[in-house]
Design an enzyme around this catalytic site. Sequence first.
Site: not given
Ligand code: NDP
Length: 246
Positions: A153, A166
Amino acid sequence: MFEYQAPPNLLADRVILVTGAGRGIGAAAAEAYAAHGAKVILLGKTAANLQAVAQRIVGAGHPRPAVFELDLEHAGTSDYEKLEVRIDDEFGRLDGLLHNASLLGPRANLDEIPDADFIQVMQVNVNATFMLTRAMLPLLHRSTDASVIFTSSSVGRKGRAQWGAYAVSKFATEGLMQTLADELAGSSLIRANSLNPGGTRTDMRAQAYPGEDPQRNPRPEEIMPVYLYLMGPDSTGVNGQAFDAR
Ligand code: NDP
């Protein structure tokens, strides 16, 4: 936007594991990898989300993905060993690993963050990433050309007020990537790089910026060129680098 045009068969027969594959960026990446020929393994916390992605992949005419339901907050070494055995039995190797699952945690000053929230974010975003990487390395070593992508990020490259655990977890993610990349350099066919997707239209973005118009940010499907580039053979030899999707 990162400029890259992936050939349709870029990932033919590659075995690729995506964490957090049930929604957001992880779901888009799993679908993009399958659409380019990969056999994908979907890992996530919520079975229904994973099954929905698997259905979309099958519906698009691609092989049925393997699904592994795992809560990264509570998973331990034995869970990762089970996953390693299952992938070994089913595929015999792993060609790609996208560490994508993450928790945002509280958007607050450090002196306002409860211990439990800080520890939870570090467990999912850092400790689980370390344990999963360690468990998968034997399978990755069997690939002729493996790629590990760590999702970062902008706050993992420069700290920012109120980004709390985070931001700290994303610095640690960069540290994991750099340490692994240095250990692999010159002696292994595995490469490791980090990738900052940038603001993307997902649940996490909406949680981080509640007042924002979601249309301001690209959909996950639009940032896939760099996800494909780093996973496919065109990035062979690229190791230890920090990438941005746009
Ligand atoms: P979302 O919050 O939309 O999705 C997160 C995903 O992580 C979900 O599939 C969720 O699973 C899974 N997850 C969360 N906790 C757990 C857990 N305890 N065990 C297993 N799976 C878990 O996130 P994004 O798609 O936005 O983000 C994806 C990546 O990109 C992350 O690493 C985020 O930090 C990074 N990022 C995103 C940005 C953005 O603007 N969106 C910007 C910069 C970085 P479930 O569906 O089961 O909850």
